[in-house]
Design an enzyme around this catalytic site. Structure first.
Site, short mmCIF file in Angstrom:
data_model
loop_
_atom_site.label_atom_id
_atom_site.label_comp_id
_atom_site.label_asym_id
_atom_site.label_seq_id
_atom_site.Cartn_x
_atom_site.Cartn_y
_atom_site.Cartn_z
NE ARG A 1 60.90 32.34 81.60
CZ ARG A 1 61.83 31.70 82.31
NH1 ARG A 1 61.46 30.79 83.20
NH2 ARG A 1 63.11 31.98 82.16
CB CYS B 1 74.32 33.40 61.55
SG CYS B 1 75.14 32.46 62.82
CG HIS C 1 76.06 65.93 57.92
ND1 HIS C 1 75.17 65.70 58.94
CD2 HIS C 1 75.48 66.82 57.08
CE1 HIS C 1 74.09 66.45 58.72
NE2 HIS C 1 74.26 67.14 57.61
CE1 TYR D 1 82.45 26.67 56.84
CE2 TYR D 1 80.38 27.02 55.68
CZ TYR D 1 81.31 27.42 56.61
OH TYR D 1 81.11 28.58 57.32
CD GLU E 1 75.97 63.44 61.31
OE1 GLU E 1 76.60 64.50 61.51
OE2 GLU E 1 75.19 63.26 60.35
CD GLU F 1 68.34 37.59 65.56
OE1 GLU F 1 69.37 38.27 65.46
OE2 GLU F 1 68.34 36.33 65.50
CB ALA G 1 62.31 36.90 76.76
CB CYS H 1 76.48 29.63 62.00
SG CYS H 1 76.64 31.22 61.18
CB ALA I 1 82.27 11.47 67.46
CE LYS J 1 70.15 35.98 62.25
NZ LYS J 1 70.40 35.71 63.65
CE1 TYR K 1 70.84 35.08 68.34
CE2 TYR K 1 71.31 34.77 70.65
CZ TYR K 1 71.49 34.40 69.34
OH TYR K 1 72.29 33.33 69.03
CB ILE K 2 66.60 32.90 68.73
CG1 ILE K 2 68.10 32.66 68.63
CG2 ILE K 2 65.86 32.04 67.71
CD1 ILE K 2 68.54 31.25 68.98
#
Length: 453
Positions: free
Chosen positions: A199, A49, A442, A100, A447, A182, A176, A44, A116, A52, A178-179
């Site tokens: 496909r 994410c 509005h 991090y 809405e 996007e 096909a 990510c 590991a 991107k 979402y990556i």
């Protein structure tokens, strides 16, 4: 070989889920460590994410610059410099990596750098040094799939997208999901000549038909060439460019002059860590088998996140890791992930927001006679002034007789930022009448979700 150190908790994988688990466990006074061979943050933060979304904003900026004159601004653009945003984006990711690391140190979670592999159910080897732990969590994530075709090495994956040094002029995106959608949208909005090979007749086939079909229309109108019923069977080097060999509806075809061929055809689990030595079982695709409490087939070894193959989303992995920490160390024996009504956004152009059952899924689960839908399709007010137009589509899927909202699906400007609050309402079991009881804001697109008839 001697054991270097023992822990109460050893997490394999420094991605979102693993870090969420380790830091939350540390809050309960647990002696914990995280093993990671690469940069902290996992997919990510480093190649998913976060970078991107930076590129999504970059592409959206270009769209708005084109609209600026319709709002009375005399704007002249002198082109787009990909290296500038790449350098700033990469520097941002490095800062996040440091954050991090700092947060781990503050939480007194030990960082172990290396690869590991299991020695036995209680022991892990990290590049020649062995560690034992009372509890071991596998949160190793996944990696992009590369097709087994001639010339595959001439293409890149979503990881390689973030290594591009310049904006490619002509691109074939294969996939096909979402990556693929996007990245095709980002490149197209920035000015690349983009073809998207899928496909079947439609992409995002697990999404509701309303948003799926509308996005197909919007991307086509924006200039993306969608090649339906296609299969890329090989790549060939042709001078300074690449030629893709395809079959389209069974007939041979080719796409020449490509600067970039990008595969976004799925992901596979990072489960090659000698799981058999610990007695941990996987399914046929390599995903680790877990129960509802994240237990693997071996006692005191757990798995979470993308390596399990369910709801492969960063916030899901974080939430699952934290809940597991609570169950084991608070302790809170009933703490576990709830998989109902997980809101999801696709940062397409325009974006998709979805939560709950699609119309087809709801009819299958509850019966067609027990489902009622409400639909809206309109041009958002932003485009009242612009020559360029995009559509917004919204759908509520309701279960009778109380009309509980069991599905919410929308596509359009701002839908990515609208969804979170509606997700809370759906988790609480909100009905259509309760949606309607909320006074509309509005003028907004949102809405529509509380005024549908």
């Amino acid at each position: 070989m001697s054991v270097a150190k023992s822990f109460q908790l050893l997490v394999i994988g420094g991605g979102s889920g693993g870090l969420g688990m380790a830091r939350r466990a540390a809050e309960f006074g647990v002696k914990a460590a995280v093993v990671e061979s690469g940069r902290m943050g996992g997919t990510c933060v480093n190649v998913g994410c976060v970078p991107k979304k930076v590129m999504y904003y970059t592409a959206t900026m270009n769209e708005m610059l084109h609209d600026a004159s319709d709002y009375g601004f005399d704007v002249t653009t002198n082109g787009f410099d990909w290296p500038t945003i790449k350098a700033k984006r990469d520097a941002y990711i490095v800062r996040l990596n440091g954050i991090y690391d700092t947060n781990l140190a503050k939480a007194k979670v030990e960082k172990i750098v290396g690869h590991a592999k299991f020695i036995d159910p209680n022991t892990v080897d990290v590049d020649g040094t062995q560690y034992t732990a009372e509890h071991i969590v596998i949160a190793t994530g996944g990696y992009p799939t590369v097709p087994d075709i001639p010339g595959a090495e001439l293409g890149i994956t979503s990881d390689g997208f973030f290594e591009l040094e310049d904006l490619p002029k002509k691109v074939l995106v294969v996939g096909a999901g979402y990556i693929a959608v996007e990245l095709a949208g980002i490149l197209n909005a920035l000015g690349s000549d983009v073809s998207l090979a899928i496909r079947h007749d439609e992409f995002l086939r697990t999404f509701d038909s309303a948003v799926r079909s509308t996005l197909m229309e919007e991307m086509t109108a924006a200039g993306v060439k969608i090649i339906k019923k296609s299969n890329v069977v090989g790549l060939e080097k042709t001078g300074d460019t690449v030629t893709a060999k395809l079959t389209v509806d069974g007939a041979e075809d080719s796409l020449e002059g490509l600067d970039c061929a990008l595969f976004a055809i799925g992901r596979r689990p990072h489960s090659g860590i000698d799981l058999d030595k610990a007695g941990v079982e996987t399914d046929a695709s390599g995903y680790i088998k877990v129960d509802e409490l994240q237990n693997t087939t071996t006692a005191k070894i757990y798995a979470l996140g993308d390596v399990c193959g369910k709801a492969e989303l960063t916030p899901v992995a974080i939430s699952t890791g934290r809940k597991l920490a609570h169950r084991l160390f608070e302790p809170s024996p009933k703490s576990k992930q709830n998989w109902d009504y997980i809101p999801t956004v696709v940062f397409s152009h325009p974006p998709i927001g979805t939560c709950g059952f699609t119309e087809d899924e709801a009819k299958e689960k509850f019966g067609a006679d027990n489902i009622k839908t409400y639909n809206a399709k309109f041009t958002p007010m932003y485009h009242a002034m612009t020559e360029r137009k995009t559509k917004t589509v919204m759908k509520l899927v309701c279960k009778l007789p109380e009309e509980q909202v069991v599905g919410l699906h929308m596509l359009g400007l701002g839908c990515d930022e609208m969804l979170q609050g509606f997700g809370v309402a759906m988790k609480m079991g909100a009905t259509k009448a309760q949606f309607d009881s909320c006074v509309a804001i509005h003028p907004t697109s949102s809405e529509e979700l509380v005024t549908m008839r």
